[in-house]
Scaffold this active site. Sequence first.
Site, PDB file in Angstrom:
ATOM      1  N   SER A  73      32.905  46.650  50.190  1.00 15.76           N
ATOM      2  CA  SER A  73      33.053  48.104  50.103  1.00 15.76           C
ATOM      3  C   SER A  73      32.710  48.791  51.416  1.00 15.76           C
ATOM      4  O   SER A  73      32.623  50.012  51.473  1.00 15.76           O
ATOM      5  CB  SER A  73      32.160  48.646  48.981  1.00 15.76           C
TER       6      SER A  73
ATOM      7  N   THR B 140      28.482  52.379  49.425  1.00 12.47           N
ATOM      8  CA  THR B 140      28.404  52.778  50.827  1.00 12.47           C
ATOM      9  C   THR B 140      27.068  52.334  51.369  1.00 12.47           C
ATOM     10  O   THR B 140      26.075  52.370  50.636  1.00 12.47           O
ATOM     11  CB  THR B 140      28.465  54.321  50.897  1.00 12.47           C
TER      12      THR B 140
ATOM     13  N   THR C  71      31.555  53.246  55.062  1.00 13.30           N
ATOM     14  CA  THR C  71      32.137  52.738  53.816  1.00 13.30           C
ATOM     15  C   THR C  71      33.646  52.545  53.938  1.00 13.30           C
ATOM     16  O   THR C  71      34.281  53.146  54.821  1.00 13.30           O
ATOM     17  CB  THR C  71      31.871  53.744  52.663  1.00 13.30           C
TER      18      THR C  71
ATOM     19  N   ARG D  41      42.896  59.489  51.357  1.00 18.96           N
ATOM     20  CA  ARG D  41      41.719  60.044  50.666  1.00 18.96           C
ATOM     21  C   ARG D  41      40.471  59.876  51.548  1.00 18.96           C
ATOM     22  O   ARG D  41      40.214  58.824  52.115  1.00 18.96           O
ATOM     23  CB  ARG D  41      41.518  59.305  49.328  1.00 18.96           C
TER      24      ARG D  41
ATOM     25  N   GLY E 137      36.297  60.384  51.450  1.00 20.04           N
ATOM     26  CA  GLY E 137      35.161  60.597  50.554  1.00 20.04           C
ATOM     27  C   GLY E 137      34.096  61.466  51.191  1.00 20.04           C
ATOM     28  O   GLY E 137      34.339  62.175  52.173  1.00 20.04           O
ATOM     29  N   ASP E 138      32.908  61.384  50.635  1.00 20.65           N
ATOM     30  CA  ASP E 138      31.783  62.167  51.161  1.00 20.65           C
ATOM     31  C   ASP E 138      31.215  61.549  52.446  1.00 20.65           C
ATOM     32  O   ASP E 138      30.628  62.243  53.275  1.00 20.65           O
ATOM     33  CB  ASP E 138      30.657  62.226  50.120  1.00 20.65           C
TER      34      ASP E 138
ATOM     35  N   THR F  40      25.486  57.869  47.966  1.00 20.78           N
ATOM     36  CA  THR F  40      26.474  56.868  47.594  1.00 20.78           C
ATOM     37  C   THR F  40      26.985  57.224  46.201  1.00 20.78           C
ATOM     38  O   THR F  40      26.359  57.997  45.487  1.00 20.78           O
ATOM     39  CB  THR F  40      25.876  55.438  47.656  1.00 20.78           C
ATOM     40  N   GLY F  41      28.129  56.664  45.855  1.00 21.19           N
ATOM     41  CA  GLY F  41      28.717  56.993  44.556  1.00 21.19           C
ATOM     42  C   GLY F  41      29.975  57.822  44.721  1.00 21.19           C
ATOM     43  O   GLY F  41      30.517  57.942  45.833  1.00 21.19           O
TER      44      GLY F  41
HETATM   45  N1  ASP Z   1      30.700  57.610  48.377  1.00 20.21           N
HETATM   46  C1  ASP Z   1      31.747  56.649  48.606  1.00 20.21           C
HETATM   47  C2  ASP Z   1      33.078  57.369  48.520  1.00 20.21           C
HETATM   48  O1  ASP Z   1      33.256  58.211  47.661  1.00 20.21           O
HETATM   49  C3  ASP Z   1      31.740  55.504  47.679  1.00 20.21           C
HETATM   50  C4  ASP Z   1      30.399  54.950  47.268  1.00 20.21           C
HETATM   51  O2  ASP Z   1      29.399  55.127  47.949  1.00 20.21           O
HETATM   52  O3  ASP Z   1      30.290  54.320  46.224  1.00 20.21           O
HETATM   53  O4  ASP Z   1      33.952  57.024  49.267  1.00 20.21           O
END
Ligand code: ASP
Length: 330
Positions: A85, A187, A205, A215, A217-218, A238-239
């Site tokens: 990941s 991440t 990440t 796309r 992410g954060d 993360t998430g």
């Molecule tokens: N935050 C990451 C994203 O949305 C993914 C993760 O950390 O699980 O790309």
Amino acid sequence: MATTRRQFLRLSALAGSFMAFNKSKAVELINDHSEKVIKPIVISTWRFGIQANAGAWKILSEKGRALDAVEAGVKITEADPNERSVGYGGRPDRDGRVTLDACIMDEFSNIGSVACLEHIIHPIAVARAVMEKTPHAMLSGEGALAFALDQGFKKENLLTKTSEEEWKAWLKTSEYKPKVNIENHDTIGMLALDMNGNLSGACTTSGIAYKMHGRIGDSPIIGAGMYVDNEVGAAAATGQGEEIIRIVGSHTVVELMRQGFSPEESCKKAVERILASAKKRNKSLSDIQIGFIAINKKGQHGAFCLQKGFNYAVYSPEINNQLINAKNLI
Ligand code: ASP
């Protein structure tokens, strides 16, 4: 132990506010170690944080700069093909392209970030180059790649055989369904306080597996995926990125620490805010994970998550690189 001026003032205030001086409270305050700064310290998300912390620690324990430590630390995860990941070996988007997001921030609030970057094994190093060598904060896609190549980074194929096979198997159903905690995202966010008392953070990440191409992410968004305020503390997330962006999660955590909340309380309040926001939109978060980690200027650390299963690695003079389970909200 000698009473510091601040402790003395707090004691005087306490004495003034009570008719009878509460002796046991006074003893407690005199023995208050909260002024003690634990440094150096490095914390990072998930179990791969252990290896990454070890890399960062080499720099921190030799009185190196937090910025160098966090970059070196997360590079270990980026280069590991078994971490699916982050960086090399990361799962691709739904078009089979490995696109990477990363950001970095130092004690002077210098910032650098790359989004949707392909073919470069160390997006965090490119983010640092954006920070140090351009007048910009963020570069994305083709432009980020062109910049990286210009800076001498090598163009590589980041899609490993395993990731390619899995992606091809996924194509049969093409069902987009993020899973909590494992499998298709995660991440590495890393925060460090160095011997000079300075903070830095890094976050990198490959994002959510099989996302739409383009796309973001954060993680590459300063304030959402990671934030540092050298006067207060630092946080990383993360998430599910879409939920973290909505509340500018890491900045929120740092602002809560500024208000006096502990790192763990601050992370908890940010997770609560995400849950409350989802409720307003009638959106169930039962299938997604959100996790925050934080440290403050004293080297105190904490974390909190939405669902059970999030952990973070801590390396400090008191904790010898161990994984700690974060408390969860639901
Ligand atoms: N935050 C990451 C994203 O949305 C993914 C993760 O950390 O699980 O790309």
